[in-house]
Write a protein that holds these residues in place. Structure first.
Motif, PDB file in Angstrom:
ATOM      1  N   ARG A 272     -16.560 -15.212 -16.307  1.00 33.07           N
ATOM      2  CA  ARG A 272     -15.513 -14.393 -16.932  1.00 33.07           C
ATOM      3  C   ARG A 272     -15.846 -12.931 -16.693  1.00 33.07           C
ATOM      4  N   PHE A 273     -14.805 -12.143 -16.486  1.00 35.96           N
ATOM      5  CA  PHE A 273     -15.041 -10.714 -16.318  1.00 35.96           C
ATOM      6  C   PHE A 273     -13.865  -9.920 -16.847  1.00 35.96           C
ATOM      7  N   VAL A 274     -14.143  -8.645 -17.120  1.00 36.01           N
ATOM      8  CA  VAL A 274     -13.127  -7.705 -17.578  1.00 36.01           C
ATOM      9  C   VAL A 274     -13.444  -6.365 -16.912  1.00 36.01           C
ATOM     10  N   THR A 275     -12.423  -5.607 -16.628  1.00 39.87           N
ATOM     11  CA  THR A 275     -12.612  -4.279 -16.055  1.00 39.87           C
ATOM     12  C   THR A 275     -12.216  -3.235 -17.088  1.00 39.87           C
ATOM     13  N   LEU A 276     -13.126  -2.329 -17.357  1.00 43.02           N
ATOM     14  CA  LEU A 276     -12.856  -1.207 -18.260  1.00 43.02           C
ATOM     15  C   LEU A 276     -12.794   0.073 -17.438  1.00 43.02           C
ATOM     16  N   ILE A 277     -12.022   1.007 -17.894  1.00 45.20           N
ATOM     17  CA  ILE A 277     -11.968   2.331 -17.290  1.00 45.20           C
ATOM     18  C   ILE A 277     -12.605   3.284 -18.302  1.00 45.20           C
ATOM     19  N   LEU A 278     -13.762   3.810 -17.945  1.00 41.61           N
ATOM     20  CA  LEU A 278     -14.505   4.678 -18.858  1.00 41.61           C
ATOM     21  C   LEU A 278     -14.220   6.142 -18.584  1.00 41.61           C
ATOM     22  N   ASP A 279     -14.223   6.920 -19.617  1.00 45.92           N
ATOM     23  CA  ASP A 279     -14.066   8.371 -19.522  1.00 45.92           C
ATOM     24  C   ASP A 279     -15.472   8.960 -19.380  1.00 45.92           C
ATOM     25  N   ILE A 280     -15.794   9.513 -18.205  1.00 44.22           N
ATOM     26  CA  ILE A 280     -17.165   9.988 -17.985  1.00 44.22           C
ATOM     27  C   ILE A 280     -17.525  11.145 -18.905  1.00 44.22           C
ATOM     28  N   ALA A 281     -16.537  11.897 -19.343  1.00 43.85           N
ATOM     29  CA  ALA A 281     -16.817  13.002 -20.265  1.00 43.85           C
ATOM     30  C   ALA A 281     -17.309  12.488 -21.614  1.00 43.85           C
ATOM     31  N   GLN A 282     -16.921  11.271 -21.972  1.00 44.83           N
ATOM     32  CA  GLN A 282     -17.313  10.717 -23.262  1.00 44.83           C
ATOM     33  C   GLN A 282     -18.562   9.842 -23.189  1.00 44.83           C
TER      34      GLN A 282
ATOM     35  N   ASP B 286     -23.594  -8.450 -17.417  1.00 43.74           N
ATOM     36  CA  ASP B 286     -23.770  -7.765 -16.138  1.00 43.74           C
ATOM     37  C   ASP B 286     -22.622  -6.791 -15.928  1.00 43.74           C
ATOM     38  N   CYS B 287     -22.919  -5.690 -15.260  1.00 39.73           N
ATOM     39  CA  CYS B 287     -21.838  -4.750 -14.976  1.00 39.73           C
ATOM     40  C   CYS B 287     -22.016  -4.146 -13.593  1.00 39.73           C
ATOM     41  N   LEU B 288     -20.897  -3.782 -13.006  1.00 41.65           N
ATOM     42  CA  LEU B 288     -20.854  -3.185 -11.677  1.00 41.65           C
ATOM     43  C   LEU B 288     -19.906  -1.998 -11.752  1.00 41.65           C
ATOM     44  N   PHE B 289     -20.403  -0.823 -11.456  1.00 42.27           N
ATOM     45  CA  PHE B 289     -19.584   0.381 -11.513  1.00 42.27           C
ATOM     46  C   PHE B 289     -18.875   0.587 -10.186  1.00 42.27           C
ATOM     47  N   GLY B 290     -17.610   0.972 -10.270  1.00 44.14           N
ATOM     48  CA  GLY B 290     -16.828   1.268  -9.085  1.00 44.14           C
ATOM     49  C   GLY B 290     -16.906   2.745  -8.759  1.00 44.14           C
ATOM     50  N   PRO B 291     -16.204   3.162  -7.722  1.00 45.19           N
ATOM     51  CA  PRO B 291     -16.204   4.584  -7.362  1.00 45.19           C
ATOM     52  C   PRO B 291     -15.443   5.408  -8.403  1.00 45.19           C
ATOM     53  N   LEU B 292     -15.884   6.618  -8.585  1.00 45.64           N
ATOM     54  CA  LEU B 292     -15.257   7.538  -9.519  1.00 45.64           C
ATOM     55  C   LEU B 292     -13.844   7.870  -9.038  1.00 45.64           C
ATOM     56  N   ALA B 293     -12.880   7.731  -9.922  1.00 46.86           N
ATOM     57  CA  ALA B 293     -11.488   8.021  -9.580  1.00 46.86           C
ATOM     58  C   ALA B 293     -11.263   9.537  -9.541  1.00 46.86           C
ATOM     59  N   PRO B 294     -10.234   9.998  -8.834  1.00 51.47           N
ATOM     60  CA  PRO B 294      -9.958  11.432  -8.755  1.00 51.47           C
ATOM     61  C   PRO B 294      -9.736  12.092 -10.116  1.00 51.47           C
TER      62      PRO B 294
END
Length: 69
Positions: free
Chosen positions: A39-49, A16-24
Motif C-alpha cells: 500500500r502506498f500514498v503520495t503526500l505533497i509537502l510544503d518545504i517551508a513548513q 518507507d518513503c521516497l522523495f520525488g523532485p522538487l516542484a517549481p
C-alpha cells in the motif's frame, strides 16, 4: 534539504518513503508505503513548513491513517 527531509522521516516509524523532485512551486512530493510495499500514498509537502516539528508529525500521522497502520 537533507536535514529537512530527515526530520520528516524520523516521524515515520516502520514506513518507507521516497522523495520525488522538487516542484517549481516549492512542493515536495513523497511516496510513502508500508514496509511490504503493498500500500502506498503520495503526500505533497510544503518545504517551508518542514522545519516545524508539529507539521512533520501531522503529515506522518496523516500518512499512517491513509495506510491504515
Amino acid at each position: 534539504m537533507y536535514v529537512l527531509t530527515q526530520r520528516f522521516v524520523s516521524c515515520l516509524k516502520n514506513i518507507d518513503c521516497l522523495f520525488g523532485p522538487l516542484a517549481p512551486d516549492g512542493a515536495l512530493p513523497v511516496r510513502i508505503s508500508d514496509t511490504e510495499g503493498r500500500r502506498f500514498v503520495t503526500l505533497i509537502l510544503d518545504i517551508a513548513q518542514l522545519q516545524d516539528v508539529r507539521y512533520c508529525e501531522q503529515q506522518a500521522q496523516q500518512a499512517r491513517r491513509s495506510l491504515a497502520l
